[in-house]
Design an enzyme around this catalytic site. Structure first.
Site, PDB file in Angstrom:
ATOM      1  N   ARG A  89     -38.631  89.608 -36.937  1.00  0.00           N
ATOM      2  CA  ARG A  89     -38.073  89.833 -38.168  1.00  0.00           C
ATOM      3  C   ARG A  89     -39.232  90.676 -38.816  1.00  0.00           C
ATOM      4  O   ARG A  89     -38.904  91.304 -39.986  1.00  0.00           O
ATOM      5  CB  ARG A  89     -37.556  88.869 -39.131  1.00  0.00           C
ATOM      6  CG  ARG A  89     -35.981  88.910 -38.927  1.00  0.00           C
ATOM      7  CD  ARG A  89     -35.660  87.598 -39.932  1.00  0.00           C
ATOM      8  NE  ARG A  89     -34.454  87.753 -40.725  1.00  0.00           N
ATOM      9  CZ  ARG A  89     -33.479  86.944 -39.819  1.00  0.00           C
ATOM     10  NH1 ARG A  89     -33.255  86.175 -38.579  1.00  0.00           N
ATOM     11  NH2 ARG A  89     -32.285  86.861 -40.619  1.00  0.00           N
ATOM     12  N   ARG A 146     -30.740  89.345 -48.884  1.00  0.00           N
ATOM     13  CA  ARG A 146     -31.155  89.317 -47.293  1.00  0.00           C
ATOM     14  C   ARG A 146     -31.192  90.756 -46.768  1.00  0.00           C
ATOM     15  O   ARG A 146     -32.046  91.042 -46.121  1.00  0.00           O
ATOM     16  CB  ARG A 146     -29.810  88.554 -46.671  1.00  0.00           C
ATOM     17  CG  ARG A 146     -30.277  86.891 -46.804  1.00  0.00           C
ATOM     18  CD  ARG A 146     -28.989  86.115 -46.275  1.00  0.00           C
ATOM     19  NE  ARG A 146     -28.600  86.071 -45.110  1.00  0.00           N
ATOM     20  CZ  ARG A 146     -27.404  85.727 -44.495  1.00  0.00           C
ATOM     21  NH1 ARG A 146     -26.561  85.442 -45.498  1.00  0.00           N
ATOM     22  NH2 ARG A 146     -27.277  85.839 -43.331  1.00  0.00           N
TER      23      ARG A 146
HETATM   24  P1  AMP Z   1     -30.126  84.210 -39.562  1.00  0.00           P
HETATM   25  O1  AMP Z   1     -29.360  82.956 -39.274  1.00  0.00           O
HETATM   26  O2  AMP Z   1     -30.802  84.931 -38.540  1.00  0.00           O
HETATM   27  O3  AMP Z   1     -29.498  85.301 -40.567  1.00  0.00           O
HETATM   28  O4  AMP Z   1     -31.463  83.623 -40.580  1.00  0.00           O
HETATM   29  C1  AMP Z   1     -31.121  82.627 -41.555  1.00  0.00           C
HETATM   30  C2  AMP Z   1     -32.278  82.397 -42.473  1.00  0.00           C
HETATM   31  O5  AMP Z   1     -33.432  82.006 -41.436  1.00  0.00           O
HETATM   32  C3  AMP Z   1     -32.939  84.055 -42.822  1.00  0.00           C
HETATM   33  O6  AMP Z   1     -32.334  84.385 -44.149  1.00  0.00           O
HETATM   34  C4  AMP Z   1     -34.501  83.095 -43.079  1.00  0.00           C
HETATM   35  O7  AMP Z   1     -34.630  82.605 -44.293  1.00  0.00           O
HETATM   36  C5  AMP Z   1     -34.600  82.386 -41.963  1.00  0.00           C
HETATM   37  N1  AMP Z   1     -35.247  83.129 -40.695  1.00  0.00           N
HETATM   38  C6  AMP Z   1     -34.454  83.188 -39.445  1.00  0.00           C
HETATM   39  N2  AMP Z   1     -35.069  83.890 -38.585  1.00  0.00           N
HETATM   40  C7  AMP Z   1     -36.285  84.333 -38.956  1.00  0.00           C
HETATM   41  C8  AMP Z   1     -37.411  85.226 -38.947  1.00  0.00           C
HETATM   42  N3  AMP Z   1     -37.596  85.308 -37.474  1.00  0.00           N
HETATM   43  N4  AMP Z   1     -38.362  85.228 -39.629  1.00  0.00           N
HETATM   44  C9  AMP Z   1     -38.435  84.589 -40.965  1.00  0.00           C
HETATM   45  N5  AMP Z   1     -37.247  84.021 -41.434  1.00  0.00           N
HETATM   46  C10 AMP Z   1     -36.207  83.515 -40.520  1.00  0.00           C
END
Ligand code: AMP
Length: 191
Positions: A89, A146
């Site tokens: 990310r 986000r």
């Molecule tokens: P997601 O389910 O991919 O939308 O991730 C939910 C949350 O987890 C994100 O809003 C971040 O806070 C954290 N997160 C997930 N993947 C990453 C990543 N690769 N780098 C940093 N934070 C992450």
């Protein structure tokens, strides 16, 4: 090894499409969001640390994410390949992933980016929030943050793979099967 990055903003359908990809191509799914949520539900130190970032829709610090992915790859037995979902990310995460995979002689074959406009993303995430139980899916301000974080910190990752000639964009609006068909066409060419 068929290592693929499934890329796109929150709500683009990465989780849904990942499930279909792992089933058809027999790949190991690595979703950093899912891994963090598992840590959170198990009350680990890592989970507690990540929670404050997740609750606000901000990114967890790179070194924490990279360490967690490294551990997950190491503890996984022999596989046909990995599908990375929600990772990398940031450009720093992408560089770290390249180092990690190149050491093992199993580089990323390609990135598949799902493109969905912002209004549709917000609608989808709010709808998901009704059943996902995720705090970050239920609050418009958090959802907007986000998307903002995605545009500022994550979009440059697409350019990183484009420069390596590994980037394929797919229009992410349509039926799940229609989009999966387009993803399959790309994967079949990468194989
Ligand atoms: P997601 O389910 O991919 O939308 O991730 C939910 C949350 O987890 C994100 O809003 C971040 O806070 C954290 N997160 C997930 N993947 C990453 C990543 N690769 N780098 C940093 N934070 C992450």
């Amino acid at each position: 090894m068929l290592n693929i990055v499934l890329f796109g903003p929150p709500g683009a359908g990465k989780g849904t499409q990942s499930e279909k990809i792992i089933e058809k191509y027999n790949l190991q799914h690595i979703s950093t969001g899912d891994l963090f949520r598992k840590h959170l539900s198990e009350g680990t130190e890592l989970g507690k640390m990540a929670q404050k970032y997740m609750d606000e829709g901000n990114l967890v610090p790179d070194e924490v994410v990279i360490g967690m992915v490294d551990d997950k790859i190491k503890e996984t037995g022999p596989v046909n390949g990995f599908i990375f979902d929600g990772f990398p990310r940031t450009v720093h995460q992408a560089e770290a992933l390249d180092i990690l995979l190149n050491e093992k002689n199993m580089p990323i074959k390609g990135m598949i980016a799902l493109e969905v406009d912002e209004e549709e993303l917000k609608k989808r995430i709010l709808l998901r929030g009704k059943t996902s139980g995720r705090a970050d899916d239920q609050d418009v301000a958090k959802i907007e943050n986000r998307i903002k974080v995605y545009q500022a910190e994550t979009l440059p990752v697409a350019e990183y793979y484009r420069k390596q000639d590994k980037y394929e964009a797919i229009h992410g609006i349509g039926s799940i099967d229609e989009i999966f068909g387009k993803i399959s066409d790309v994967i079949d060419k990468l194989k």
